[in-house]
Scaffold this motif. Structure first.
Motif, PDB file in Angstrom:
ATOM      1  N   SER A   1      19.502 -11.759  51.525  1.00 55.07           N
ATOM      2  CA  SER A   1      19.145 -11.482  50.146  1.00 55.07           C
ATOM      3  C   SER A   1      18.888 -12.142  49.291  1.00 55.07           C
ATOM      4  CB  SER A   1      20.974 -12.023  50.246  1.00 55.07           C
ATOM      5  OG  SER A   1      22.141 -11.648  49.635  1.00 55.07           O
ATOM      6  N   ASP A   2      17.621 -13.096  50.940  1.00 56.48           N
ATOM      7  CA  ASP A   2      16.554 -13.971  50.158  1.00 56.48           C
ATOM      8  C   ASP A   2      15.481 -13.541  50.493  1.00 56.48           C
ATOM      9  OD1 ASP A   2      18.379 -15.922  50.190  1.00 56.48           O
ATOM     10  OD2 ASP A   2      18.227 -17.057  52.521  1.00 56.48           O
ATOM     11  N   VAL A   3      15.046 -12.119  50.172  1.00 56.87           N
ATOM     12  CA  VAL A   3      14.063 -11.312  50.068  1.00 56.87           C
ATOM     13  C   VAL A   3      13.577 -10.983  48.450  1.00 56.87           C
ATOM     14  CG1 VAL A   3      12.808  -9.409  50.622  1.00 56.87           C
ATOM     15  CG2 VAL A   3      14.050 -10.301  52.527  1.00 56.87           C
ATOM     16  N   ILE A   4      11.852 -11.103  48.069  1.00 57.60           N
ATOM     17  CA  ILE A   4      12.167 -10.330  47.435  1.00 57.60           C
ATOM     18  C   ILE A   4      10.772 -10.362  46.750  1.00 57.60           C
ATOM     19  CG2 ILE A   4      10.777 -13.118  46.328  1.00 57.60           C
ATOM     20  CD1 ILE A   4      11.759 -12.614  43.531  1.00 57.60           C
ATOM     21  N   LEU A   5      10.613  -9.577  46.221  1.00 57.76           N
ATOM     22  CA  LEU A   5       8.911  -8.471  46.382  1.00 57.76           C
ATOM     23  C   LEU A   5       9.570  -7.973  45.146  1.00 57.76           C
ATOM     24  CD1 LEU A   5      10.684  -4.402  48.654  1.00 57.76           C
ATOM     25  CD2 LEU A   5       9.887  -7.081  49.404  1.00 57.76           C
ATOM     26  N   VAL A   6       7.226  -8.725  45.305  1.00 58.65           N
ATOM     27  CA  VAL A   6       6.732  -8.831  44.312  1.00 58.65           C
ATOM     28  C   VAL A   6       4.664  -8.138  43.853  1.00 58.65           C
ATOM     29  CG1 VAL A   6       5.617 -10.599  42.614  1.00 58.65           C
ATOM     30  CG2 VAL A   6       7.406 -11.017  43.588  1.00 58.65           C
ATOM     31  N   TYR A   7       4.936  -6.970  42.995  1.00 58.57           N
ATOM     32  CA  TYR A   7       3.612  -6.100  42.699  1.00 58.57           C
ATOM     33  C   TYR A   7       3.172  -6.723  41.547  1.00 58.57           C
ATOM     34  CZ  TYR A   7       6.749  -3.396  46.045  1.00 58.57           C
ATOM     35  OH  TYR A   7       7.527  -3.229  46.090  1.00 58.57           O
ATOM     36  N   CYS A   8       1.824  -6.966  41.942  1.00 58.96           N
ATOM     37  CA  CYS A   8       1.229  -7.912  41.009  1.00 58.96           C
ATOM     38  C   CYS A   8       0.299  -6.694  40.628  1.00 58.96           C
ATOM     39  CB  CYS A   8       0.185  -9.109  41.086  1.00 58.96           C
ATOM     40  SG  CYS A   8       1.814 -10.539  41.621  1.00 58.96           S
ATOM     41  N   TYR A   9       0.288  -5.991  39.389  1.00 60.07           N
ATOM     42  CA  TYR A   9      -0.520  -4.952  38.725  1.00 60.07           C
ATOM     43  C   TYR A   9      -1.362  -5.995  37.353  1.00 60.07           C
ATOM     44  CZ  TYR A   9       3.023  -1.843  41.574  1.00 60.07           C
ATOM     45  OH  TYR A   9       3.224  -1.027  42.505  1.00 60.07           O
ATOM     46  N   PRO A  10      -2.734  -5.012  37.945  1.00 54.11           N
ATOM     47  CA  PRO A  10      -3.657  -5.382  36.120  1.00 54.11           C
ATOM     48  C   PRO A  10      -2.755  -6.150  35.168  1.00 54.11           C
ATOM     49  CG  PRO A  10      -4.691  -3.653  37.062  1.00 54.11           C
ATOM     50  CD  PRO A  10      -2.675  -3.821  38.365  1.00 54.11           C
ATOM     51  N   LYS A  11      -1.695  -5.423  34.786  1.00 57.02           N
ATOM     52  CA  LYS A  11      -1.476  -5.472  33.482  1.00 57.02           C
ATOM     53  C   LYS A  11       0.325  -5.674  33.438  1.00 57.02           C
ATOM     54  CE  LYS A  11      -1.383  -3.541  28.277  1.00 57.02           C
ATOM     55  NZ  LYS A  11      -1.276  -2.267  27.431  1.00 57.02           N
TER      56      LYS A  11
ATOM     57  N   CYS B   1       2.528 -14.776  40.082  1.00 57.79           N
ATOM     58  CA  CYS B   1       1.868 -13.457  40.259  1.00 57.79           C
ATOM     59  C   CYS B   1       0.039 -14.131  39.504  1.00 57.79           C
ATOM     60  CB  CYS B   1       1.494 -12.665  39.686  1.00 57.79           C
ATOM     61  SG  CYS B   1       2.322 -10.756  40.454  1.00 57.79           S
ATOM     62  N   THR B   2      -0.935 -14.108  41.310  1.00 56.77           N
ATOM     63  CA  THR B   2      -2.508 -14.703  40.720  1.00 56.77           C
ATOM     64  C   THR B   2      -3.078 -13.535  40.214  1.00 56.77           C
ATOM     65  OG1 THR B   2      -2.684 -15.050  42.785  1.00 56.77           O
ATOM     66  CG2 THR B   2      -1.613 -16.900  41.916  1.00 56.77           C
ATOM     67  N   TYR B   3      -4.729 -13.889  39.755  1.00 56.59           N
ATOM     68  CA  TYR B   3      -5.542 -13.350  39.286  1.00 56.59           C
ATOM     69  C   TYR B   3      -6.428 -14.304  39.171  1.00 56.59           C
ATOM     70  CZ  TYR B   3      -1.600  -9.949  37.694  1.00 56.59           C
ATOM     71  OH  TYR B   3      -0.350  -9.284  37.626  1.00 56.59           O
ATOM     72  N   ASN B   4      -7.688 -13.411  39.808  1.00 54.47           N
ATOM     73  CA  ASN B   4      -8.814 -13.638  40.028  1.00 54.47           C
ATOM     74  C   ASN B   4      -9.385 -13.688  38.378  1.00 54.47           C
ATOM     75  OD1 ASN B   4     -11.262 -15.197  40.263  1.00 54.47           O
ATOM     76  ND2 ASN B   4     -12.103 -13.850  41.799  1.00 54.47           N
ATOM     77  N   ALA B   5     -10.610 -14.435  38.080  1.00 51.35           N
ATOM     78  CA  ALA B   5     -11.211 -14.238  37.155  1.00 51.35           C
ATOM     79  C   ALA B   5     -12.641 -13.949  36.642  1.00 51.35           C
ATOM     80  CB  ALA B   5     -11.097 -16.043  36.105  1.00 51.35           C
ATOM     81  N   ASN B   6     -13.529 -14.591  37.792  1.00 50.37           N
ATOM     82  CA  ASN B   6     -15.229 -13.940  38.165  1.00 50.37           C
ATOM     83  C   ASN B   6     -15.185 -12.613  38.908  1.00 50.37           C
ATOM     84  OD1 ASN B   6     -15.352 -16.133  36.585  1.00 50.37           O
ATOM     85  ND2 ASN B   6     -15.337 -17.056  38.369  1.00 50.37           N
ATOM     86  N   TYR B   7     -15.764 -11.791  38.663  1.00 50.44           N
ATOM     87  CA  TYR B   7     -15.724 -10.747  39.674  1.00 50.44           C
ATOM     88  C   TYR B   7     -18.051 -10.530  39.759  1.00 50.44           C
ATOM     89  CZ  TYR B   7     -11.293 -10.442  38.675  1.00 50.44           C
ATOM     90  OH  TYR B   7      -9.991 -10.506  38.431  1.00 50.44           O
ATOM     91  N   LEU B   8     -18.192  -9.832  40.716  1.00 50.87           N
ATOM     92  CA  LEU B   8     -19.275  -9.667  40.156  1.00 50.87           C
ATOM     93  C   LEU B   8     -19.113  -7.721  40.323  1.00 50.87           C
ATOM     94  CD1 LEU B   8     -22.755 -10.061  41.093  1.00 50.87           C
ATOM     95  CD2 LEU B   8     -22.077  -9.768  43.751  1.00 50.87           C
ATOM     96  N   VAL B   9     -20.073  -7.510  39.621  1.00 53.36           N
ATOM     97  CA  VAL B   9     -20.298  -5.787  39.374  1.00 53.36           C
ATOM     98  C   VAL B   9     -20.984  -6.032  39.198  1.00 53.36           C
ATOM     99  CG1 VAL B   9     -19.343  -4.066  37.591  1.00 53.36           C
ATOM    100  CG2 VAL B   9     -17.989  -5.859  38.096  1.00 53.36           C
ATOM    101  N   ASN B  10     -21.377  -4.522  40.723  1.00 52.76           N
ATOM    102  CA  ASN B  10     -23.111  -3.814  40.714  1.00 52.76           C
ATOM    103  C   ASN B  10     -23.248  -2.437  40.441  1.00 52.76           C
ATOM    104  OD1 ASN B  10     -23.796  -6.477  42.494  1.00 52.76           O
ATOM    105  ND2 ASN B  10     -22.146  -5.666  43.991  1.00 52.76           N
ATOM    106  N   GLN B  11     -24.282  -2.131  40.385  1.00 53.43           N
ATOM    107  CA  GLN B  11     -24.668  -0.769  39.913  1.00 53.43           C
ATOM    108  C   GLN B  11     -25.505  -0.425  40.077  1.00 53.43           C
ATOM    109  OE1 GLN B  11     -22.648   1.574  36.859  1.00 53.43           O
ATOM    110  NE2 GLN B  11     -24.675   1.619  35.486  1.00 53.43           N
ATOM    111  N   ALA B  12     -25.930   1.030  41.538  1.00 53.11           N
ATOM    112  CA  ALA B  12     -27.199   0.963  41.492  1.00 53.11           C
ATOM    113  C   ALA B  12     -27.952   1.759  40.468  1.00 53.11           C
ATOM    114  CB  ALA B  12     -27.189   2.459  42.937  1.00 53.11           C
TER     115      ALA B  12
END
Length: 280
Positions: free
Chosen positions: A1-11, A97-108
């Motif tokens: 009874s002490d288990v909790i499952l959390v799914y953090c999706y983008p929205k 739920c935690t979400y990082n705010a900064n990203y590096l987007v690369n493109q050739a």
């Protein structure tokens, strides 16, 4: 009874706890202490926060805070019995739920190629003598897309090319920029799809390199601290919507190998417009 499952999706955030924790039924458990929206699903009670930015700013008591560079969303599932006596041990399942705010987007971006032809007629005003008399045509060529970033929103971010300044039609990759088109406008943008409306895309820094390494010593800055680095670059939108767009002139790096790519890199910030003034 002490288990909790959390799914953090983008929205969306989905939380599951084992059924009948300490004897409580699903209709006796409330998300945030206010919403009795749990459902019974395969041995679990499931509670869903469907959107991180609902109209009333807080879905069933969901709270958020920003500790640079991470967003934190909090809530809990608690027991609530209105009867005169309580026969089961009260429960309080807290989760976040935690979400990082900064990203590096690369493109050739571009392939840079030298293509040699035998000269039966002049193709440029000058000629190059190798073993035989040759002239060359320079192409700034094929565009390849390769998106990369880090954090919980990474699958939602992409760096795209567009057909014109309306940014309404994505330009399919690869495409070719002929020599005569050097200096013509290239339209690009970083877009976040499937995020809550509260989040806006901000381009902090964008630059180009002749290598996939974002820290490569040879580079051309396009955007620095949210601003264009020269008059040939135009930032259309930045921090206003889920897409930030800009344009620059087609170019090539000098003294490059016979075949190489030009890579674009953008340091992207996902800004919470409910807490901050996002436009730069």
């Amino acid at each position: 009874s002490d288990v909790i499952l959390v799914y953090c999706y983008p929205k969306t955030i989905i939380t599951r706890i084992p059924e009948c924790p300490y004897g409580w039924e699903v209709n006796q458990l409330a998300l945030g202490g206010v919403c009795y929206n749990g459902i019974h699903d395969s041995g679990y009670y499931q509670f869903i926060i469907p959107d991180l930015s609902p109209k009333n700013k807080s879905y069933c008591g969901t709270q958020s805070e920003f500790k640079n560079p991470v967003y934190h969303f909090y809530n809990s599932i608690v027991s609530n019995d209105s009867s005169i006596i309580v026969k089961s041990q009260p429960v309080n399942y807290s989760f976040s739920c935690t979400y990082n705010a900064n990203y590096l987007v690369n493109q050739a971006a571009f392939d840079q190629r030298y293509v040699f032809w035998e000269c039966s007629s002049p193709c440029f005003q000058h000629r190059i003598s190798l073993i035989q008399k040759l002239c060359y045509i320079l192409r700034v060529a094929t565009v390849h897309v390769k998106n990369g970033s880090s954090g919980s929103f990474e699958s939602q971010l992409s760096l795209n090319f567009y057909s014109n300044a309306k940014f309404s039609s994505i330009k399919e990759a690869p495409f070719i920029v002929e020599t005569s088109e050097i200096g013509s406008d290239i339209f690009a943008g970083v877009e976040a799809k499937g995020l809550s409306d509260r989040f806006k895309v901000v381009l902090n820094n964008c630059w180009a390199t002749p290598s996939s390494e974002y820290f490569y010593q040879i580079h051309w800055p396009l955007i620095t601290k949210g601003c264009a680095t020269d008059n040939s670059i135009l930032v259309h939108e930045n921090g206003k919507t889920s897409r930030a767009t800009f344009q620059f002139n087609a170019f090539r790096f000098r003294n490059i190998p016979k075949l190489s790519k030009v890579w674009l890199h953008c340091e992207t910030h996902v800004c919470d417009s409910e807490k901050f003034s996002c436009p730069v």
